[in-house]
Design an enzyme around this catalytic site. Structure first.
Site, short mmCIF file in Angstrom:
data_model
loop_
_atom_site.label_atom_id
_atom_site.label_comp_id
_atom_site.label_asym_id
_atom_site.label_seq_id
_atom_site.Cartn_x
_atom_site.Cartn_y
_atom_site.Cartn_z
N GLN A 46 0.80 -1.22 0.00
CA GLN A 46 0.00 0.00 0.00
C GLN A 46 0.84 1.27 0.00
O GLN A 46 0.34 2.33 -0.41
CB GLN A 46 -0.95 0.00 1.20
CG GLN A 46 -2.03 -1.06 1.10
CD GLN A 46 -2.97 -1.03 2.28
OE1 GLN A 46 -2.69 -1.62 3.32
NE2 GLN A 46 -4.09 -0.34 2.14
N HIS A 66 -1.64 -4.78 -13.09
CA HIS A 66 -1.08 -4.64 -14.43
C HIS A 66 -1.90 -5.38 -15.49
O HIS A 66 -1.99 -4.93 -16.64
CB HIS A 66 0.36 -5.15 -14.46
CG HIS A 66 1.29 -4.35 -13.61
ND1 HIS A 66 2.45 -4.86 -13.06
CD2 HIS A 66 1.22 -3.06 -13.19
CE1 HIS A 66 3.06 -3.93 -12.35
NE2 HIS A 66 2.34 -2.83 -12.41
N ASP A 79 2.52 0.77 -7.96
CA ASP A 79 3.88 0.76 -8.51
C ASP A 79 4.79 1.78 -7.82
O ASP A 79 5.95 1.51 -7.53
CB ASP A 79 3.85 1.06 -10.01
CG ASP A 79 3.29 -0.10 -10.83
OD1 ASP A 79 2.88 -1.11 -10.22
OD2 ASP A 79 3.25 0.01 -12.07
N ARG A 104 3.43 0.37 12.84
CA ARG A 104 3.15 -0.95 12.31
C ARG A 104 3.44 -0.97 10.81
O ARG A 104 2.91 -0.17 10.05
CB ARG A 104 1.69 -1.33 12.56
CG ARG A 104 1.38 -2.75 12.10
CD ARG A 104 -0.09 -3.07 12.14
NE ARG A 104 -0.32 -4.43 11.65
CZ ARG A 104 -1.40 -4.84 11.01
NH1 ARG A 104 -2.39 -3.99 10.77
NH2 ARG A 104 -1.51 -6.08 10.59
N HIS A 149 0.87 -9.35 4.69
CA HIS A 149 -0.29 -8.46 4.57
C HIS A 149 -0.77 -8.48 3.12
O HIS A 149 -0.72 -7.48 2.42
CB HIS A 149 0.09 -7.05 5.02
CG HIS A 149 -1.09 -6.16 5.32
ND1 HIS A 149 -1.19 -5.44 6.49
CD2 HIS A 149 -2.20 -5.86 4.61
CE1 HIS A 149 -2.32 -4.74 6.49
NE2 HIS A 149 -2.94 -4.98 5.35
N ASN A 193 -2.33 -10.97 8.35
CA ASN A 193 -3.30 -9.91 8.55
C ASN A 193 -4.64 -10.28 7.94
O ASN A 193 -4.75 -10.48 6.73
CB ASN A 193 -2.80 -8.60 7.91
CG ASN A 193 -3.76 -7.45 8.16
OD1 ASN A 193 -3.83 -6.90 9.26
ND2 ASN A 193 -4.52 -7.08 7.13
N GLU A 194 -5.66 -10.40 8.79
CA GLU A 194 -7.05 -10.54 8.36
C GLU A 194 -7.27 -11.65 7.32
O GLU A 194 -7.66 -11.40 6.20
CB GLU A 194 -7.57 -9.22 7.79
CG GLU A 194 -7.61 -8.07 8.76
CD GLU A 194 -8.10 -6.79 8.12
OE1 GLU A 194 -8.79 -6.02 8.77
OE2 GLU A 194 -7.77 -6.57 6.93
N ASN A 332 -8.28 -5.78 14.08
CA ASN A 332 -8.59 -4.63 13.23
C ASN A 332 -10.08 -4.34 13.35
O ASN A 332 -10.91 -5.24 13.17
CB ASN A 332 -8.24 -4.91 11.76
CG ASN A 332 -6.75 -4.98 11.52
OD1 ASN A 332 -5.94 -4.73 12.41
ND2 ASN A 332 -6.36 -5.35 10.31
N TYR A 334 -13.10 -1.26 12.37
CA TYR A 334 -13.46 0.01 11.74
C TYR A 334 -14.89 0.45 12.04
O TYR A 334 -15.15 1.62 12.28
CB TYR A 334 -13.26 -0.07 10.22
CG TYR A 334 -11.81 -0.11 9.81
CD1 TYR A 334 -11.10 1.06 9.57
CD2 TYR A 334 -11.14 -1.32 9.67
CE1 TYR A 334 -9.77 1.03 9.20
CE2 TYR A 334 -9.81 -1.36 9.31
CZ TYR A 334 -9.12 -0.18 9.06
OH TYR A 334 -7.80 -0.21 8.72
N GLU A 399 -5.46 -1.92 13.69
CA GLU A 399 -5.97 -0.95 12.72
C GLU A 399 -7.28 -0.39 13.25
O GLU A 399 -8.16 -1.13 13.70
CB GLU A 399 -6.24 -1.59 11.34
CG GLU A 399 -5.00 -1.99 10.57
CD GLU A 399 -5.34 -2.59 9.21
OE1 GLU A 399 -6.42 -2.26 8.65
OE2 GLU A 399 -4.54 -3.40 8.72
#
Length: 499
Positions: A46, A66, A79, A104, A149, A193-194, A332, A334, A399
């Site tokens: 990310q 891509h 990229d 993190r 991740h 992760n998740e 995590n 939200y 998160e």
């Protein structure tokens, strides 16, 4: 994704109500206790960029963006991303400036093992992460390192990825390199992760990398192998590294809150929990998949004409091997959802098996993501549930954050973090929940997977029109700097009272 139609409307939804502001004046739970560490996070694909720098191998996200750019909402890619591969010192500078306790990060499997296998280790890849970790330690910032991740090497995906049982062995070899190289400096590792999200969305629905719509069978098979990979990495650390490195190893679960749409419909809320957060947590903290989940998947499979359950079965030895493999509860969180029992629910692929339909309370405030509502009491509900269900384990909130539409004066994000942190502190002080870490998501506006850059979670904006990717602090960065400088939760800046 929704956007504010006018400035007046934006202002009205980001300010605290009169009663909310009055409540802050009487709240005694504002001081951040010494044992609670506050930090910020990102992940490799990310933010790093450098997708083909040095000898890095192609990963599943490189291949997806891509070859199928239309799968990303704004047809962007990672990229260059935030170019943290070259600008990691600047990132650390901002983490330090905001006085966070930890940062993190995650590691790119393909940057460390370009072929996916441990017989070819990239010296350049290791050097990058050593430099980043050393920079954090030099600035008295604790590195929290996620080993995986969502971005494994494409060559392994060509062999089936997480639907191939050999992925357990491949991941273990990768984790061994990570522990060996970084364990003397890093004291908190996250294995995965998740897995609920990368399995469901990557191998079930197929909307994120590797983009394989294999239905629920693929999602369950992915989760089965991923849990075994996590457990083997945990046991490897115990056997080879713990006595020398004295670190902690855990897994991160996606734990939204599911609140009953009909008062007292606790069964709907419990079923939704077990099919999401419990999918990972039950095997680790209690043993095996949740009974509710096993029974419902078996019944749905039978009704659909299958000869056996689509949920794989752990052997007794595997159940024992997985149980107890976590030094902390990685979480995590939200937002929250309302849930009700509706046979043959089509709300999403996973909840279809559960017979649960999810929805929103129309009074909940929406953010820059149309699935992310501000529901702070749901956060407190989840912290208390984890305490009660799993014997009050050490909880690391890895998160928690809110999305915007590139708004620099991000009052709504400040409001979100204020309200959620207030819930967390209440859970700690009043309910004795064992929360030890809280991580705001994210440091900078990241490549948000299938959403691209259409909405940002960052405390820092990026100048996306510039190859230099300059970081620009939002108002929330100043708010966090004040909170961390005083070690005390501060009411949002410029709160407008609405009577």
């Amino acid at each position: 994704m929704r956007k504010c139609l006018t400035y007046v409307l934006c202002l009205s939804v980001v300010t605290l109500s009169y009663s909310e502001v009055q409540a802050t004046k009487n709240d005694s739970y504002f001081v951040i206790p010494e044992g609670l560490k506050i930090g910020v996070g990102t992940s490799s694909y990310q933010v790093e960029g450098g997708w083909n720098a040095s000898d890095k191998g192609e990963n599943v996200w490189d291949r997806l963006v891509h070859s199928k750019p239309w799968m990303i909402l704004d047809e962007t890619d990672g990229d260059l991303a935030a170019d943290s591969y070259n600008k990691y010192k600047e990132d650390v500078h901002w983490v330090k400036r905001m006085k966070f306790d930890h940062y993190r990060i995650s590691l790119s499997w393909a940057r460390i093992l370009p072929t996916g296998l441990s017989n070819s280790v990239s010296r350049e890849g290791l050097r990058y992460y050593h430099n980043l970790i050393d920079e954090l330690l030099a600035n008295n910032i604790e590195p929290l390192v996620t080993i995986y991740h969502w971005d494994h090497p494409q060559v392994l995906e060509d062999m089936g990825g997480w639907t191939n049982h050999m992925m357990v062995k491949f991941y273990l070899e990768y984790a061994n390199v990570v522990f060996r190289e970084f364990g003397d400096k890093v004291k908190v590792f996250t294995t995965l992760n998740e897995l609920q999200l990368f399995c469901l969305s990557g191998y079930g629905i197929g909307e994120i990398a590797p983009g394989k719509p294999l239905n629920i069978t693929g999602a369950y098979l992915c989760g089965h192998n991923a849990l075994k990979a996590h457990a083997e990495a945990y046991h490897l650390y115990n056997r080879e590294y713990r006595s020398k490195q004295n670190g902690r190893v855990g897994i991160v679960s996606h734990c939204a809150s599911y609140l009953p749409k009909t008062p007292n419909d606790t069964l709907a809320a419990e079923i939704a929990f077990e099919f999401s957060c419990g999918w990972i947590s039950h095997p680790i903290y209690i043993g095996d998949y949740p009974k509710l989940m096993k029974d419902k998947v078996a019944q749905f499979s039978k009704d659909a004409g299958f000869t056996e359950s689509q949920l794989p079965v752990f052997s007794p030895a595997e159940i024992a091997r997985i149980k107890g493999t976590s030094d902390y509860f990685g979480m995590n969180h939200y937002t929250s959802f309302l849930v009700e029992q509706v046979p043959d629910s089509e709300s999403n692929l996973l909840l279809r098996d559960s017979g649960i339909k999810q929805s929103y309370d129309p009074s909940w405030e929406i953010t820059g993501m149309d699935w992310l509502n501000i529901v702070p009491h749901g956060f407190g509900y989840m912290l208390r549930k984890i305490k009660a269900k799993y014997n009050n384990p050490p909880v690391y909130v890895t998160e928690n954050g809110s999305a915007d539409n590139q708004i620099m004066d991000d009052h709504q994000r400040i409001k979100y973090h204020f309200l959620y942190l207030r819930e967390l502190l209440s859970a700690v002080y009043r309910d004795n929940c064992n929360v030890q870490k809280y991580t705001a998501w994210s440091l900078v506006d990241c490549f948000e997977w299938s959403t691209g850059y259409a909405a940002g979670f960052g405390l820092l904006a990026l100048n996306m029109s510039s190859p230099a990717r300059e970081r620009i602090p939002k108002l929330s960065a100043s708010w966090f700097e004040t909170v961390m400088g005083t070690r005390k939760l501060q009411p949002p800046f410029n709160s407008t009272l609405q009577k």
